[in-house]
Design an enzyme around this catalytic site. Structure first.
Site, PDB file in Angstrom:
ATOM      1  N   HIS A  27     -18.120  28.122  10.098  1.00  0.00           N
ATOM      2  CA  HIS A  27     -17.855  27.834  11.507  1.00  0.00           C
ATOM      3  C   HIS A  27     -17.209  29.062  12.126  1.00  0.00           C
ATOM      4  CE1 HIS A  27     -14.423  26.508   9.062  1.00  0.00           C
ATOM      5  NE2 HIS A  27     -13.678  27.015  10.023  1.00  0.00           N
TER       6      HIS A  27
ATOM      7  N   CYS B 135      -5.653  26.041   6.844  1.00  0.00           N
ATOM      8  CA  CYS B 135      -6.522  27.175   6.557  1.00  0.00           C
ATOM      9  C   CYS B 135      -6.330  28.187   7.682  1.00  0.00           C
ATOM     10  CB  CYS B 135      -7.982  26.760   6.414  1.00  0.00           C
ATOM     11  SG  CYS B 135      -8.725  26.113   7.917  1.00  0.00           S
TER      12      CYS B 135
END
Length: 631
Positions: free
Chosen positions: A551, A386
């Protein structure tokens, strides 16, 4: 013959025509500049001046259009068929069509050049191994001379007159369209052809030839701007800039600059593929541009390549007003139509990167490239990637790793940021919005796109494929897998970390709430909250299965004080993904020092692997039950 085979054959033919013209565009531009500067002034007595415009136009323009340009095309066509030897015979054959006609023989050169190369190639195959040693050069030179002479005569008596007749038919047909105001209808073919990479066949195979002939008579031609007008593409990109969504909206401004000023029209093709209805907008824009040119009797003096506004205007001498209005009108109509179509189009799951991948595939097909079958028996390393290589990919890697271990396969599974992908990775798994970017960093890997990092079925199918390909049990390699220890917990999960029965309207509010609770629990500095929002802009942290794990970015690790998580339950759901179905009921804010996020994700993955557990976590009203389920 299937439709796909027909398309491939047409694309191959178009590519061959383009390859004969494109290497010689510089010569066309040189001829166009001479025409623009000297022919126009020679026909305008008021231009005057000390420079002999009429003598220069007579000495250069005629010979260049009659001899130089067709010979270059014929030479290139012959070379495409049979290297340098084919190029020479192609040029000899082309001279036959040139002197056999009174019009510029561009179409004739496109036939004669490849014909000459093909014939000498067949002759050389026929005598291969039959020439005695020491006579090779003699045979080569005389065979080329004799065959060239024969082909030149055939071209003079047959090909030249036939092409002249065909060209006259085309000119009559096009003139009929011009006289009856039907020329704008050509956009119905041209604009879709651009997206299908057939534009060069139409532009250079027909329009350039007709345009050059028209320039010789009138000094300018509308045909040079039928395909090269940057207006339709610019209008579409402007519509995306102001009314698009997501990555398409953010990238449209840069694409517009490249398209309009750089002349790289290919840049807007993905935006059409992303929403095929928009082909109507560029068609209408193209038709408007052509109509404007016909009204003002405007045109260019030579091909504009690339289709930059600078190249277009440099070839617009004597037609500046008409050409400018043509580009502006095409842009305006394309913009309005694109806005209407964007506003009336239902949200599609097809992303810009999907469209780019689709475009890349089509372009590879147009260039004759095909994807080779991937050998699963050689897979040793799989990476789930990612943007940051933290939450989303780590959870996906945790699910896949567990399945790989259960299958006893000696395959290493890990997660990384896309920018850190190594050259030796065999399989890369990414979110569909990031696959195109991942291909740039790991071009030799097999790329798998997903919309849900917790898509257990996709991982199971991949493991089944690997198991079937390998056919044997192997000892698993785990040297890079995260190691966890229940005896040394990373953080203490208490009721201070659990927040149930929450409601919110936007994911931004949900992320801020999770970030604030991370701050209050002493895990992060307040600056971490903004980094969580920045991370979400890159690509959604929604994993699927009603779970999101917001996050911070890689750069925000300095804001992390201690490793920890907060569990936030939204029974009514929070819209997190691009699709309406992508809503999260569980939002887990994560903060981790160094690489401890791997261990955090591994623990969460183990806890959330059971669908029944997820169902309970989304509906429970008990903090103690959440603590028990998360372990």
């Amino acid at each position: 013959m299937s439709r796909s085979n027909i398309k491939v054959k047409v694309q191959n033919f178009g590519r061959f025509l383009s390859n004969m013209v494109m290497p010689n565009i510089g010569a066309f531009i040189a001829w166009g500049l001479i025409t623009a500067i000297f022919l126009y002034n020679a026909r305008d007595p008021s231009a005057g001046g000390w420079f002999p415009n009429e003598r220069v136009s007579t000495s250069f323009i005629g010979p260049m259009i009659t001899y130089l340009l067709p010979l270059l095309i014929g030479y290139t066509g012959g070379k495409l068929m049979y290297n340098d030897r084919g190029a020479v015979i192609g040029a000899i054959t082309t001279i036959g069509v040139i002197v056999g006609s009174s019009i510029p023989m561009f179409l004739g050169a496109m036939i004669a050049g490849p014909l000459g190369g093909f014939m000498i190639k067949q002759f050389d195959r026929l005598i291969d191994g039959k020439v005695k040693s020491g006579f090779e050069m003699l045979v080569n030179n005389f065979s080329a001379g004799i065959l060239g002479m024969m082909l030149a005569l055939i071209a003079y008596f047959a090909i030249g007159p036939a092409v002249a007749w065909l060209t006259n038919i085309l000119i009559i047909a096009v003139q009929f369209m011009v006289d009856h105001g039907l020329l704008p209808l050509t956009s119905i073919l041209v604009e879709p052809a651009k997206v299908l990479f057939l534009n060069n066949a139409i532009n250079h195979g027909v329009f350039t030839s007709l345009g050059v002939t028209q320039v010789a008579e009138t000094g300018k031609s509308i045909f040079f701007l039928i395909e090269a007008n940057p207006g339709p593409g610019l209008g579409l990109l402007l519509a995306y800039m102001f009314f698009g969504k997501g990555a398409a909206k953010g990238s449209a401004s840069g694409a517009a600059i490249i398209h309009f000023f750089g002349g790289i029209h290919e840049i807007y093709f993905p935006y059409v593929l992303m929403n095929p209805r928009l082909i109507i907008a560029v068609i209408m824009g193209g038709m408007t541009g052509i109509f404007t040119l016909t009204v003002f009797h405007a045109g260019l003096t030579a091909p504009a390549s690339p289709g930059s506004i600078f190249a277009v205007m440099s070839m617009a001498k004597g037609s500046y007003l008409g050409v400018t209005l043509s580009v502006m009108a095409a842009t305006a109509v394309s913009f309005v139509m694109s806005v209407i179509l964007l506003k009336t189009t239902k949200t599609s799951s097809k992303s810009l990167d999907d469209a780019k991948l689709s475009l890349s595939s089509m372009k590879d097909e147009a260039k004759g490239r095909k994807n080779e079958t991937f050998d699963l028996t050689k897979v040793k390393k799989i990476i789930v990637a990612c943007d940051a290589g933290m939450g989303s990919s780590a959870m996906g890697a945790g699910v896949l790793r567990k399945k790989i271990e259960n299958a006893n396969l000696a395959i290493n599974v890990s997660n990384l940021a896309i920018n850190d992908l190594p050259d030796d990775v065999d399989i890369v798994i990414t979110h569909q919005d990031l696959t195109h970017r991942a291909r740039q960093y790991a071009p030799n890997a097999w790329h798998i796109s997903l919309t849900n990092f917790l898509d257990s079925e996709l991982y199971s199918q991949l493991v089944d494929q690997l198991n079937h390909a390998l056919g044997i049990e192997q000892k698993i390699t785990t040297k890079n897998a995260p190691q966890t220890s229940d005896n040394s917990p990373l953080f203490q999960l208490t009721d201070k970390n659990i927040f149930l029965n929450l409601t919110t309207k936007t994911k931004e509010e949900a992320i801020r709430f999770a970030g604030q609770k991370l701050v209050e629990n002493g895990y992060v500095d307040p600056a971490y909250i903004e980094s969580m929002l920045e991370r979400e802009k890159l690509t959604s942290t929604y994993l699927g299965e009603f779970i999101a794990v917001p996050h911070g970015t890689i750069e925000s690790k300095n804001s992390v004080i201690n490793t920890g998580i907060v569990f936030c339950q939204y029974p009514s759901g929070v819209q997190f993904g691009d699709n309406k179905e992508d809503y999260a009921k569980i939002v887990i804010g994560i903060a981790a020092r160094n690489n401890e996020h791997l261990d955090v994700i591994a623990k969460l993955t183990n806890a959330l692997d059971n669908p029944n557990t997820i169902t309970k976590l989304t509906t429970t009203h008990s903090v103690k039950e959440v603590l028990a389920l998360l372990g």
